[in-house]
Scaffold this motif. Structure first.
Motif, short mmCIF file in Angstrom:
data_model
loop_
_atom_site.label_atom_id
_atom_site.label_comp_id
_atom_site.label_asym_id
_atom_site.label_seq_id
_atom_site.Cartn_x
_atom_site.Cartn_y
_atom_site.Cartn_z
N LEU A 296 0.83 -1.20 0.00
CA LEU A 296 0.00 0.00 0.00
C LEU A 296 0.86 1.25 0.00
N GLN A 297 1.90 1.24 0.84
CA GLN A 297 2.80 2.40 0.91
C GLN A 297 3.51 2.61 -0.43
N ARG A 298 3.93 1.52 -1.05
CA ARG A 298 4.61 1.62 -2.35
C ARG A 298 3.69 2.19 -3.43
N ALA A 299 2.40 1.89 -3.30
CA ALA A 299 1.43 2.37 -4.29
C ALA A 299 0.96 3.79 -4.01
N GLY A 300 1.46 4.40 -2.95
CA GLY A 300 1.12 5.79 -2.68
C GLY A 300 0.10 6.00 -1.58
N VAL A 301 -0.30 4.93 -0.88
CA VAL A 301 -1.23 5.08 0.24
C VAL A 301 -0.43 5.45 1.49
N GLN A 302 -0.87 6.48 2.20
CA GLN A 302 -0.21 6.89 3.43
C GLN A 302 -0.61 5.91 4.54
N VAL A 303 0.40 5.36 5.25
CA VAL A 303 0.17 4.31 6.24
C VAL A 303 0.61 4.77 7.62
N LEU A 304 -0.20 4.44 8.62
CA LEU A 304 0.18 4.69 10.02
C LEU A 304 -0.32 3.52 10.86
N TRP A 305 0.57 3.00 11.71
CA TRP A 305 0.21 1.93 12.65
C TRP A 305 0.29 2.48 14.07
N LEU A 306 -0.81 2.41 14.80
CA LEU A 306 -0.85 2.81 16.21
C LEU A 306 -1.12 1.57 17.05
N ASP A 307 -0.31 1.38 18.11
CA ASP A 307 -0.37 0.12 18.86
C ASP A 307 -0.70 0.33 20.33
N ASN A 308 -1.76 -0.35 20.78
CA ASN A 308 -2.09 -0.40 22.20
C ASN A 308 -2.03 -1.84 22.70
N ASN A 309 -1.24 -2.67 22.00
CA ASN A 309 -1.11 -4.07 22.34
C ASN A 309 0.36 -4.38 22.56
N SER A 310 0.76 -5.62 22.39
CA SER A 310 2.16 -5.99 22.63
C SER A 310 3.09 -5.32 21.63
N ASP A 311 2.87 -5.52 20.36
CA ASP A 311 3.52 -4.80 19.26
C ASP A 311 2.95 -5.35 17.96
N CYS A 312 3.49 -4.93 16.85
CA CYS A 312 2.90 -5.32 15.56
C CYS A 312 3.47 -6.61 15.01
N LYS A 313 4.34 -7.29 15.78
CA LYS A 313 4.92 -8.58 15.39
C LYS A 313 5.61 -8.50 14.03
N GLY A 314 6.29 -7.38 13.78
CA GLY A 314 7.06 -7.20 12.56
C GLY A 314 6.29 -6.62 11.39
N THR A 315 4.97 -6.54 11.50
CA THR A 315 4.14 -6.10 10.38
C THR A 315 4.35 -4.64 10.02
N CYS A 316 4.66 -3.81 11.01
CA CYS A 316 4.71 -2.37 10.77
C CYS A 316 6.12 -1.80 10.73
N LEU A 317 7.13 -2.67 10.65
CA LEU A 317 8.51 -2.20 10.80
C LEU A 317 8.96 -1.24 9.71
N ARG A 318 8.35 -1.31 8.53
CA ARG A 318 8.80 -0.48 7.40
C ARG A 318 7.82 0.62 7.05
N VAL A 319 6.87 0.86 7.95
CA VAL A 319 5.91 1.96 7.76
C VAL A 319 5.89 2.80 9.03
N PRO A 320 5.40 4.04 8.97
CA PRO A 320 5.31 4.85 10.19
C PRO A 320 4.48 4.14 11.25
N ASN A 321 5.00 4.09 12.46
CA ASN A 321 4.30 3.40 13.54
C ASN A 321 4.69 3.99 14.88
N ARG A 322 3.81 3.84 15.85
CA ARG A 322 4.15 4.24 17.21
C ARG A 322 3.25 3.52 18.20
N ASP A 323 3.81 3.30 19.38
CA ASP A 323 3.05 2.72 20.49
C ASP A 323 2.37 3.83 21.27
#
Length: 552
Positions: free
Chosen positions: A315-342
């Motif tokens: 999605l990010q490569r195709a031009g979709v802006q991505v954000l991962w917000l986490d209130n759990n343990s973590d994203c288990k590697g899913t969000c490592l290459r996109v903007p993210n924060r706990d």
């Protein structure tokens, strides 16, 4: 045989110490194994007693053989101490929660954050560790061991191992027709045998981790991904909020027919509900990366999840802006290459107490981020949902509608009603949280094509058949752990703008073969991302809009 200062235990050989310790493991640390074994055999009377005696000898010999391999002067006592402590912990969780221990469970242990681990601490766990871990360890270190000269000791070990093999052969041979089906379906028993279950699982997990680390190159996928010309040129941009739920079981959603009203707010909103969705795994460590992976459940592995890009990368490569917000343990590697924060647990406001945050904390200041968007966007909210065993901490007290509740992490000590009540309160709060997400999106639907997708990562066992929590082996997992809720909501004219027929989509609500496998392709389809990886047959929206093909 006292441990006082002036008293000494009689000397013992390494072989005898191993034999005694193995016997203790069979008798005291394997209560879950014996309980499960009783459900797997059909023998009665004297034959049943004889088989149990045979299995006891088999287990004693097998554990003795294993421990004999490390019964050298510098390894014996440290190894037995470690086994005692780990086996005490394993016995506690198997006895109290009915869990099995396999590679996925070990992965969960290593990938659990300190907050989740703390939630599992209890006085009973401490008692197990002290009585079955620390006390045997003290005894082991106080007991004088007489070691033979090296070659005589080595010969003795060879003889002990040979004797163990003979005992194992005789035990199995006497009841081969009973042993064969038990071990043919190994998940039913071997994941309970303490300590071989966690020893095998740890070694397998370590091998996997070393293999991934050695060859750790994240392989790019979907490099041909582009936004369709129509979507790229559309003046009104799309915003999806993808809520990854936690531990919610579909049969406790009143939207799915549950007798209690656990979805009072969503039921009043114009949502689309999907009643027959199944998860990719039974734990967060498996399901979260799997649901964002291009691989279907049958072909997914932890190694593939960590060494291939996923949905968010495309999605990010195709031009979709991505954000991962986490209130759990973590994203288990899913969000490592996109903007993210706990979510900061100490943030000011009514939703955090310094240790935990309610899921509404995910929405704090989110409007400001939405105001800054310039194009199509997806926001992933990884919620805490119904995370156990401390269910009572997952919702505000003013939403404690179902009472009395289980107010401890010792789930087996609560009545069935108390446990169901506290769990249903977490579902009630999830309903409220999702209504808040929709409220936020409604405020932005005039200038954005808004949508929400909610799906839980896996379900939860609430004491049925003595099983609590989750992470059972998938092949044996009850429906409670794999049947998950999924809900969608779309803003005014969003579906029309995207060319999707609402009635058609609504008709898929009870489609029986939906799962996490559909998410990768459905989200790509919704954003009209063109890539050769896209499979229209797995896109929930396909057939309810003009056909989308790669390169179109």
């Amino acid at each position: 045989m006292a441990l006082g200062k002036g008293l000494r235990l009689p000397s013992i050989t390494p072989t005898r110490l191993v034999l005694l310790f193995s016997l203790a493991l069979v008798a005291l640390y394997n209560l879950a194994t014996w309980k499960v074994l009783g459900t797997l055999i059909t023998l009665q009377g004297v034959q049943k007693l004889a088989f149990f005696a045979s299995f006891g000898l088999f287990l004693w010999a097998a554990i003795t053989l294993l421990l004999t391999l490390i019964s050298f002067r510098w390894t014996l006592k440290p190894a037995l101490t470690l086994v005692a402590l780990l086996s005490a912990c394993a016995a506690y969780f198997m006895n109290e929660y009915g869990i099995t221990i396999d590679t996925v469970m070990i992965q969960n242990v290593f990938e659990t954050n300190p907050g989740e681990a703390t939630a599992l601490f209890s006085g009973k766990l401490l008692a197990y560790v002290l009585l079955l871990g620390v006390l045997p360890a003290v005894l082991i270190w106080r007991w004088p061991v007489v070691y033979r000269p090296f070659f005589r000791g080595l010969l003795n070990k060879v003889l002990v191992i040979a004797a163990c093999v003979l005992v194992i052969g005789a035990s199995v041979g006497a009841f081969y027709s009973t042993y064969a089906p038990i071990f043919r379906e190994e998940d039913k028993l071997t994941h309970f045998i303490n300590p071989t279950n966690y020893i095998y699982a740890i070694s397998k997990y370590t091998k996997q981790r070393l293999g991934i680390k050695k060859h750790f190159v994240v392989q790019a996928i979907g490099e041909d991904a582009v936004m369709s010309a129509k979507a790229a040129g559309r003046e009104k941009k799309s915003l999806m909020v993808f809520v990854v739920g936690e531990t919610a079981r579909a049969d406790h959603f009143s939207l799915n027919g549950y007798e209690r009203e656990t979805n009072p707010e969503l039921s009043k909103l114009d949502i689309l509900n999907f009643t027959q969705v199944h998860s990719c795994g039974t734990s967060t460590a498996v399901s979260v990366p799997c649901m964002f992976s291009m691989f279907p459940r049958e072909d997914y592995s932890d190694k593939k999840g960590k060494t291939y890009e996923g949905l968010l990368d495309i999605l990010q490569r195709a031009g979709v802006q991505v954000l991962w917000l986490d209130n759990n343990s973590d994203c288990k590697g899913t969000c490592l290459r996109v903007p993210n924060r706990d979510i900061a647990k100490n943030q000011p406001g009514p939703f955090c107490d310094g240790n935990n945050c309610l899921d509404e904390a995910l929405l704090a200041d989110l409007q400001g981020y939405i105001d800054s968007l310039k194009g199509n966007a997806i926001i992933v909210l990884h919620a805490d949902g119904s995370h156990g065993p401390e269910y009572y901490e997952r919702y505000p007290k003013d939403m404690e509608r179902f009472k009395p509740i289980c107010h401890t992490n010792q789930l087996g000590s609560c009545s069935r009603d108390e446990l169901v009540n506290v769990y249903d309160n977490t579902i009630l709060y999830t309903d409220h949280f999702l209504a808040k997400v929709i409220e936020l999106l409604k405020r932005n639907q005039e200038h954005l094509d808004t949508s929400m997708l909610y799906v839980s990562d896996h379900g939860e066992s609430l004491g049925e058949n003595g099983l609590y929590l989750h992470a059972a082996p998938y092949a044996l997992a009850p429906q409670a752990q794999t049947h998950v809720p999924m809900v969608m909501w779309f803003g005014n004219n969003t579906l029309a703008q995207l060319g999707i027929d609402r009635g058609c989509l609504q008709g898929k609500g009870s489609q029986p073969d939906l799962s996490h496998d559909n998410l990768f392709h459905s989200v790509l389809g919704l954003f009209e991302v063109r890539t050769s990886l896209y499979q229209p047959g797995l896109d929930i929206f396909h057939g309810c809009r003009p056909a989308m093909t790669a390169g179109q």
